[in-house]
Design an enzyme around this catalytic site. Structure first.
Site, PDB file in Angstrom:
ATOM      1  N   HIS A  13      81.932   7.956 -21.830  1.00 49.16           N
ATOM      2  CA  HIS A  13      82.165   6.587 -22.695  1.00 49.16           C
ATOM      3  C   HIS A  13      82.803   6.933 -24.113  1.00 49.16           C
ATOM      4  O   HIS A  13      81.821   7.700 -24.774  1.00 49.16           O
ATOM      5  CB  HIS A  13      81.144   5.471 -22.741  1.00 49.16           C
ATOM      6  CG  HIS A  13      81.523   4.522 -23.425  1.00 49.16           C
ATOM      7  ND1 HIS A  13      81.984   3.225 -23.229  1.00 49.16           N
ATOM      8  CD2 HIS A  13      81.084   4.083 -25.001  1.00 49.16           C
ATOM      9  CE1 HIS A  13      82.307   2.550 -24.199  1.00 49.16           C
ATOM     10  NE2 HIS A  13      81.735   2.810 -25.121  1.00 49.16           N
TER      11      HIS A  13
ATOM     12  N   ASP B 185      77.198  -9.778 -21.206  1.00 44.99           N
ATOM     13  CA  ASP B 185      77.554  -8.851 -22.162  1.00 44.99           C
ATOM     14  C   ASP B 185      78.824  -9.636 -22.978  1.00 44.99           C
ATOM     15  O   ASP B 185      79.264  -9.829 -23.957  1.00 44.99           O
ATOM     16  CB  ASP B 185      77.899  -7.584 -21.911  1.00 44.99           C
ATOM     17  CG  ASP B 185      78.745  -6.706 -22.993  1.00 44.99           C
ATOM     18  OD1 ASP B 185      78.250  -6.566 -24.247  1.00 44.99           O
ATOM     19  OD2 ASP B 185      79.818  -6.363 -22.807  1.00 44.99           O
TER      20      ASP B 185
ATOM     21  N   ARG C  56      79.345 -12.333 -30.920  1.00 41.50           N
ATOM     22  CA  ARG C  56      79.216 -11.456 -31.974  1.00 41.50           C
ATOM     23  C   ARG C  56      80.583 -11.378 -32.732  1.00 41.50           C
ATOM     24  O   ARG C  56      80.512 -11.308 -33.976  1.00 41.50           O
ATOM     25  CB  ARG C  56      78.857  -9.987 -31.352  1.00 41.50           C
ATOM     26  CG  ARG C  56      77.265 -10.042 -30.917  1.00 41.50           C
ATOM     27  CD  ARG C  56      77.132  -8.684 -29.891  1.00 41.50           C
ATOM     28  NE  ARG C  56      77.142  -7.465 -30.729  1.00 41.50           N
ATOM     29  CZ  ARG C  56      77.579  -6.214 -30.259  1.00 41.50           C
ATOM     30  NH1 ARG C  56      77.836  -6.566 -28.947  1.00 41.50           N
ATOM     31  NH2 ARG C  56      77.814  -5.245 -30.943  1.00 41.50           N
TER      32      ARG C  56
ATOM     33  N   SER D 247      75.129  -3.398 -25.305  1.00 42.01           N
ATOM     34  CA  SER D 247      76.567  -3.714 -24.713  1.00 42.01           C
ATOM     35  C   SER D 247      77.140  -2.602 -24.171  1.00 42.01           C
ATOM     36  O   SER D 247      77.492  -2.904 -22.817  1.00 42.01           O
ATOM     37  CB  SER D 247      77.162  -4.208 -25.995  1.00 42.01           C
ATOM     38  OG  SER D 247      78.591  -4.456 -25.535  1.00 42.01           O
TER      39      SER D 247
ATOM     40  N   LYS E  54      77.323  -2.003 -19.407  1.00 42.81           N
ATOM     41  CA  LYS E  54      78.315  -2.048 -18.595  1.00 42.81           C
ATOM     42  C   LYS E  54      78.403  -0.635 -17.985  1.00 42.81           C
ATOM     43  O   LYS E  54      78.612  -0.422 -16.750  1.00 42.81           O
ATOM     44  CB  LYS E  54      79.363  -2.204 -19.408  1.00 42.81           C
ATOM     45  CG  LYS E  54      79.752  -3.852 -20.039  1.00 42.81           C
ATOM     46  CD  LYS E  54      80.839  -3.758 -20.883  1.00 42.81           C
ATOM     47  CE  LYS E  54      80.644  -3.218 -22.228  1.00 42.81           C
ATOM     48  NZ  LYS E  54      81.370  -3.530 -23.365  1.00 42.81           N
TER      49      LYS E  54
HETATM   50  N1  URA Z   1      81.880  -1.366 -27.458  1.00 39.23           N
HETATM   51  C1  URA Z   1      81.344  -2.411 -26.671  1.00 39.23           C
HETATM   52  O1  URA Z   1      81.492  -2.218 -25.295  1.00 39.23           O
HETATM   53  N2  URA Z   1      80.216  -3.054 -27.232  1.00 39.23           N
HETATM   54  C2  URA Z   1      80.335  -3.160 -28.262  1.00 39.23           C
HETATM   55  O2  URA Z   1      79.243  -3.857 -28.973  1.00 39.23           O
HETATM   56  C3  URA Z   1      81.005  -2.289 -29.283  1.00 39.23           C
HETATM   57  C4  URA Z   1      81.700  -1.488 -28.936  1.00 39.23           C
END
Ligand code: URA
Length: 438
Positions: free
Chosen positions: A82, A161, A168, A183, A187
């Site tokens: 990621h 999310d 947010r 967040s 995922k």
């Molecule tokens: N990427 C995400 O998936 N979530 C966040 O809160 C910030 C960056």
């Protein structure tokens, strides 16, 4: 339990229980209470923070708001990477087939670009026919057969999310380490890989402006991943200048796959090669395929130099409906014609780049989103040529701007030029890998 009581507790700095956090997440996802109460809760978290236990509960509640992919049936160790996002970051496109060639199974869920940062999904959509949505069984089938697959997050993965992130975004609560951690990890965990490597970017083009904040986020991500039984590691990488040369969609995709051609490891931009081989080697090492860092790196280089990862990429892309024509230099992708060459206005050393502005110059040409629903021009792009520390002479080409509309290309070129800092004295070059956290 009452949402007001939970907001009140967090406002006063209390540590919330798992039950209270689940109550908030489930209630909001099921629309049992309104946005304004969730906004108040998020702002209370922004000010008061969360302990590791609370962050783990928040991650769990968001993860369990949707489906989790079952990767146990895959016939090799599964691993993913990621990146926290940047400008010119096309690493996933090379990394997935390279890691698959090394013997890993790579199920990747990727996102779209927003603001100055690019998204892997948008780059992949520059490939004619490429499908980013499919059901979980088809996705895992492609991962098993081709070794890797990259799709978009569907509504069934961590839906909490999606809802919380949207709120947010409009309540100034994005830049909060526990909220970012939950967040990202909800995922990543949902996609099911056993190993997760984090590429934590810092610098003017990154989400985390400095290494200290990046370290805090990395430590949180690694802690939560380990709590959920995953093997984790984080690499800190520089985003004070674009990664590689191409910034855009079709042009980045071409640069990524061209780097996989035989000899590509030598001819591709050094920063892109160094970061990609390091991240793949981390995936190989941490997943246990080859426990030594040097040996893992040697394995990745051998695989890369064999050229087989490009065949792997073609197979994977074909399985997702796309066509990469490796006989053609541009793989059959469409890039807009060259509109402007930006020349150096003076002699000197390149001392700095406001990398965020380089990313935003794509938006000037319709190649980046200002809002999530904005359509994109995938053909426009920038080749950003110099690296910090490079000696330049007046008139040297700094950037090539590709766009169908010359007036927009000019706005982009002006922005790129304004993003550059020159020095009369020599300036040190930058390393792409700034450190790591196991
Ligand atoms: N990427 C995400 O998936 N979530 C966040 O809160 C910030 C960056």
């Amino acid at each position: 339990m009452n949402i007001l009581d939970v907001i009140e507790l967090k406002k006063k700095g209390s540590e919330l229980t798992d039950e209270q956090i689940r109550f908030v997440v489930d209630g909001f996802t099921l629309e049992k209470f309104p946005d304004y109460q969730m906004s108040a809760f998020l702002m209370a978290v922004w000010f008061r923070g969360m302990s590791a236990e609370e962050t783990a509960s928040l991650t769990g509640a968001m993860l369990q708001s949707g489906q989790e992919l079952d990767t146990k049936g895959l016939t090799g160790p599964s691993a993913d990477k990621h990146s926290t996002g940047g400008v010119g970051d096309k690493v996933s496109l090379l990394l997935a087939p390279l890691a698959a060639e090394c013997g890993l199974k790579v199920p990747m869920l990727s996102g779209r670009g927003l603001g100055h940062t690019g998204g892997t999904l948008d780059k992949l959509e520059a490939i004619p026919g490429y499908r980013i949505h499919m059901d979980n069984d088809e996705f895992l089938g492609i991962v098993e057969e081709a070794g890797c697959a990259i799709i978009g997050q569907s509504g069934s993965i961590a839906p909490a999310d999606g809802k919380i992130y949207a709120l947010r975004d409009v309540t100034a609560t994005v830049d909060c380490v526990p909220l970012i951690t939950a967040s990202i990890m909800s995922k990543k965990l949902a996609a099911g890989p056993q190993t997760i490597i984090i590429d934590l970017k810092t610098g003017s083009g990154a989400f985390m402006g400095n290494l200290e904040r990046a370290r805090e986020l990395a430590a949180n991500l690694v802690t939560i991943g380990k709590l959920y039984g995953r093997s984790m590691s984080a690499v800190f990488s520089d985003m004070d200048q674009p990664l590689g040369i191409a910034v855009g969609h079709a042009n980045e995709t071409i640069e990524a796959f061209a780097a996989l051609r035989t000899g590509g490891r030598e001819s591709a931009p050094k920063d892109l090669v160094t970061l990609t081989e390091d991240l793949v080697a981390e995936m190989v090492r941490v997943s246990g395929l080859c426990p030594d860092r040097e040996e893992s790196l040697a394995m990745v280089r051998r695989v890369w130099d064999s050229g087989s990862a490009l065949d792997r990429a073609i197979t994977w892309v074909k399985a997702q409906g796309g066509c990469l024509d490796s006989e053609r230099e541009d793989f059959g992708l469409k890039v807009a014609p060259l509109a402007i060459e930006l020349a150096a206005p003076r002699d000197g050393w390149l001392a700095g780049v406001d990398c965020r502005q380089v990313g935003l110059s794509l938006a000037d040409m319709g190649g980046a989103r200002r809002k999530v629903e904005d359509p994109l021009d995938l053909t426009c792009g920038i080749d950003f040529l110099p690296q910090i520390g490079e000696k330049l002479s007046r008139g040297d080409v700094l950037a090539r701007i590709y766009c169908d509309r010359k007036s927009e290309a000019q706005v982009a070129a002006d922005r790129v030029l304004a993003s550059l800092l020159f020095s009369d004295d020599p300036v040190a070059g930058r390393k792409v890998i700034l450190g790591r956290l196991d």
